[in-house]
Scaffold this motif. Structure first.
Motif, PDB file in Angstrom:
ATOM      1  N   LEU A  92       8.548  58.857  89.293  1.00 13.72           N
ATOM      2  CA  LEU A  92       7.109  59.004  89.035  1.00 13.72           C
ATOM      3  C   LEU A  92       6.851  58.651  87.569  1.00 13.72           C
ATOM      4  N   SER A  93       6.503  57.379  87.368  1.00 14.08           N
ATOM      5  CA  SER A  93       6.184  56.891  86.019  1.00 14.08           C
ATOM      6  C   SER A  93       4.752  57.303  85.683  1.00 14.08           C
ATOM      7  N   PRO A  94       4.353  57.223  84.412  1.00 13.19           N
ATOM      8  CA  PRO A  94       2.951  57.508  84.065  1.00 13.19           C
ATOM      9  C   PRO A  94       1.987  56.605  84.840  1.00 13.19           C
ATOM     10  N   GLU A  95       2.350  55.336  85.039  1.00 15.03           N
ATOM     11  CA  GLU A  95       1.456  54.416  85.767  1.00 15.03           C
ATOM     12  C   GLU A  95       1.259  54.888  87.204  1.00 15.03           C
ATOM     13  N   ARG A  96       2.347  55.327  87.831  1.00 20.79           N
ATOM     14  CA  ARG A  96       2.208  55.822  89.216  1.00 20.79           C
ATOM     15  C   ARG A  96       1.420  57.130  89.229  1.00 20.79           C
ATOM     16  N   ALA A  97       1.694  57.992  88.250  1.00 24.24           N
ATOM     17  CA  ALA A  97       0.974  59.275  88.201  1.00 24.24           C
ATOM     18  C   ALA A  97      -0.527  59.042  88.033  1.00 24.24           C
TER      19      ALA A  97
ATOM     20  N   GLU B 217       6.695  62.200  80.584  1.00 22.66           N
ATOM     21  CA  GLU B 217       5.242  62.298  80.406  1.00 22.66           C
ATOM     22  C   GLU B 217       4.574  62.833  81.681  1.00 22.66           C
ATOM     23  N   ALA B 218       5.013  62.352  82.839  1.00 19.40           N
ATOM     24  CA  ALA B 218       4.405  62.827  84.098  1.00 19.40           C
ATOM     25  C   ALA B 218       4.727  64.302  84.323  1.00 19.40           C
ATOM     26  N   ALA B 219       5.931  64.714  83.913  1.00 16.83           N
ATOM     27  CA  ALA B 219       6.343  66.110  84.121  1.00 16.83           C
ATOM     28  C   ALA B 219       5.481  67.075  83.309  1.00 16.83           C
ATOM     29  N   ASP B 220       4.903  66.585  82.224  1.00 14.51           N
ATOM     30  CA  ASP B 220       4.122  67.471  81.351  1.00 14.51           C
ATOM     31  C   ASP B 220       2.618  67.356  81.578  1.00 14.51           C
ATOM     32  N   ARG B 221       2.195  66.630  82.582  1.00  7.68           N
ATOM     33  CA  ARG B 221       0.748  66.502  82.850  1.00  7.68           C
ATOM     34  C   ARG B 221       0.167  67.820  83.354  1.00  7.68           C
TER      35      ARG B 221
ATOM     36  N   TYR C 118      16.844  53.059  90.086  1.00  6.82           N
ATOM     37  CA  TYR C 118      16.220  54.093  90.924  1.00  6.82           C
ATOM     38  C   TYR C 118      14.912  54.560  90.292  1.00  6.82           C
ATOM     39  N   ALA C 119      14.978  54.852  88.965  1.00  8.73           N
ATOM     40  CA  ALA C 119      13.787  55.345  88.268  1.00  8.73           C
ATOM     41  C   ALA C 119      12.660  54.314  88.348  1.00  8.73           C
ATOM     42  N   GLN C 120      13.030  53.042  88.241  1.00  9.36           N
ATOM     43  CA  GLN C 120      11.991  52.004  88.298  1.00  9.36           C
ATOM     44  C   GLN C 120      11.313  51.947  89.655  1.00  9.36           C
ATOM     45  N   ARG C 121      12.094  52.138  90.714  1.00 13.76           N
ATOM     46  CA  ARG C 121      11.508  51.969  92.061  1.00 13.76           C
ATOM     47  C   ARG C 121      10.944  53.264  92.626  1.00 13.76           C
ATOM     48  N   PHE C 122      11.589  54.396  92.315  1.00 13.04           N
ATOM     49  CA  PHE C 122      11.205  55.653  92.975  1.00 13.04           C
ATOM     50  C   PHE C 122      10.823  56.776  92.014  1.00 13.04           C
TER      51      PHE C 122
ATOM     52  N   ALA D 294       3.193  52.048  97.526  1.00 11.18           N
ATOM     53  CA  ALA D 294       2.265  51.952  98.654  1.00 11.18           C
ATOM     54  C   ALA D 294       1.731  53.325  99.067  1.00 11.18           C
ATOM     55  N   VAL D 295       2.435  54.373  98.680  1.00 11.07           N
ATOM     56  CA  VAL D 295       2.103  55.709  99.165  1.00 11.07           C
ATOM     57  C   VAL D 295       1.316  56.518  98.135  1.00 11.07           C
ATOM     58  N   VAL D 296       1.564  56.240  96.865  1.00 11.74           N
ATOM     59  CA  VAL D 296       1.141  57.179  95.815  1.00 11.74           C
ATOM     60  C   VAL D 296      -0.378  57.412  95.777  1.00 11.74           C
ATOM     61  N   GLY D 297      -1.149  56.387  96.150  1.00 12.31           N
ATOM     62  CA  GLY D 297      -2.606  56.557  96.121  1.00 12.31           C
ATOM     63  C   GLY D 297      -3.169  57.288  97.328  1.00 12.31           C
ATOM     64  N   THR D 298      -2.305  57.648  98.291  1.00 14.59           N
ATOM     65  CA  THR D 298      -2.800  58.193  99.567  1.00 14.59           C
ATOM     66  C   THR D 298      -2.459  59.673  99.759  1.00 14.59           C
ATOM     67  N   ILE D 299      -1.889  60.323  98.741  1.00 15.13           N
ATOM     68  CA  ILE D 299      -1.322  61.658  98.983  1.00 15.13           C
ATOM     69  C   ILE D 299      -2.013  62.753  98.163  1.00 15.13           C
ATOM     70  N   ASP D 300      -1.893  63.974  98.659  1.00 17.53           N
ATOM     71  CA  ASP D 300      -2.421  65.143  97.946  1.00 17.53           C
ATOM     72  C   ASP D 300      -1.340  65.799  97.093  1.00 17.53           C
ATOM     73  N   VAL D 301      -0.088  65.666  97.546  1.00 20.27           N
ATOM     74  CA  VAL D 301       1.021  66.295  96.826  1.00 20.27           C
ATOM     75  C   VAL D 301       2.140  65.268  96.679  1.00 20.27           C
ATOM     76  N   CYS D 302       2.638  65.110  95.449  1.00 19.00           N
ATOM     77  CA  CYS D 302       3.785  64.243  95.210  1.00 19.00           C
ATOM     78  C   CYS D 302       4.955  65.145  94.826  1.00 19.00           C
ATOM     79  N   TYR D 303       5.889  65.332  95.766  1.00 23.49           N
ATOM     80  CA  TYR D 303       6.997  66.271  95.564  1.00 23.49           C
ATOM     81  C   TYR D 303       8.257  65.466  95.260  1.00 23.49           C
ATOM     82  N   LEU D 304       8.721  65.544  94.015  1.00 26.83           N
ATOM     83  CA  LEU D 304       9.915  64.790  93.612  1.00 26.83           C
ATOM     84  C   LEU D 304      11.158  65.651  93.779  1.00 26.83           C
TER      85      LEU D 304
END
Ligand code: NCD
Length: 314
Positions: free
Chosen positions: A242-247, A271-275, A236-240, A207-217
């Motif tokens: 940062l998957s490629p789809e969420r990124a 994959e998200a870590a290397d974007r 945990y990884a599934q719910r919280f 619900a949050v990922v599309g609304t933010i400027d910074v995603c700090y894991l």
């Protein structure tokens, strides 16, 4: 400023002035010769009772680039192993004639406590769950370098907030600098009370990922967990995580941050870590300049600032 213990001790103008000083050290770091003699003759000790890669090397590099002498105290090979107390250790080190101690310890409050036993300036390199002020400064600096300012930005801090000194320091720094912070975590990974935290909370990263400027894991800090706080790391990884789809759902200008060390596949997918918009190594690089600024602010003098000016200008 005599010590750097907590972001709570700094106001917006202190933070901005440290970030502006960092700009000057970033400029110095781009020169062919990256060393300046601003702290020549000073001695900085790193006293790390807890593991560290980035923070210790970064502080030591910063001190050396300022021309200071660096003493590294390795707890594993020291008399701490023979039971020497914290107080005796600090008093012994101080007897060598030193100017600053960078300390990391598993217990909250140690940097503040040791002030009483030494005349050296104390820099907190991370104490328990409490504070990690230079991490917050380098994170703020990195965000500022991407957006020009933190004013009005929306920043999500995701994951193990409960055990995180990084989260505590970042929330204070980001909000003092004008950003809005949303914490995203399952209830078990939030502190029991968030009274006094200037944040909103969500349990739903989607619900949050599309609304933010910074995603700090944040890293899942398993070494600090006394009980299982999540059903499984997979869940945990599934719910919280940062998957490629969420990124993909992050805004076009949004950046991905992590303090390191990353658990790839847990809080962040490999994959998200290397974007290209993941700025984790930029955070590390900025860490050196931020720590130069912090050491210089505590140990340097105004007149030495001139030694930072490029030769032949002004
Ligand atoms: C952090 C720390 O040790 O507080 N790491 C760091 O300094 N970059 C975060 C962590 O260990 O998760």
């Amino acid at each position: 400023m005599r010590h750097l213990l907590s972001i709570a001790d700094l106001d917006r103008s202190d933070l901005e002035s440290l970030l502006n000083l960092t700009d000057r050290f970033v400029e110095v770091s781009r020169r062919p010769i990256r060393n300046v003699p601003a702290l020549r003759g000073r001695t900085v000790v790193s006293l790390f009772f807890e593991d560290s890669t980035r923070t210790r090397l970064s502080f030591e590099t910063a001190a050396k680039r300022l021309g200071a002498d660096v003493m590294t105290f390795s707890v594993g090979t020291s008399s701490v192993k023979k039971g020497e107390s914290l107080r005796d250790t600090v008093e012994t080190i101080s007897a060598f004639g030193i100017d600053a101690i960078v300390v990391r310890h598993a217990s909250s409050g140690v940097p503040s406590t040791i002030r009483r036993w030494t005349s050296a300036a104390i820099l907190n390199g991370g104490d328990g769950w409490h504070q990690h002020p230079t991490q917050a400064l380098l994170d703020s600096y990195t965000i500022r370098s991407h957006f020009g300012s933190l004013d009005g930005l929306r920043i999500a801090i995701v994951g193990d907030i409960k055990h995180s000194r990084v989260a505590r320091s970042d929330v204070q720094a980001f909000t003092k600098l004008g950003a809005e912070v949303v914490l995203v975590a399952p209830p078990t990974l939030l502190p029991p009370s968030l009274e006094g935290w200037p944040v909103t909370v969500s349990h739903d990263l989607d619900a949050v990922v599309g609304t933010i400027d910074v995603c700090y894991l944040l890293r899942m800090q398993r070494e600090r967990m006394v009980e299982a706080l999540v059903p499984s790391l997979r869940e945990y990884a599934q719910r919280f995580g940062l998957s490629p789809e969420r990124a993909d759902r992050l805004g076009e200008r949004a950046i991905i941050m992590h303090p390191g060390p990353m658990n790839r596949g847990v809080e962040i997918s490999p994959e998200a870590a290397d974007r290209p918009n993941a700025v984790v190594t930029e955070q590390v690089a900025n860490g050196v300049a931020v720590r130069q600024a912090a050491l210089f602010r505590l140990l340097g003098t105004e007149s030495q600032l001139e030694s930072l000016e490029p030769k032949g200008t002004s």
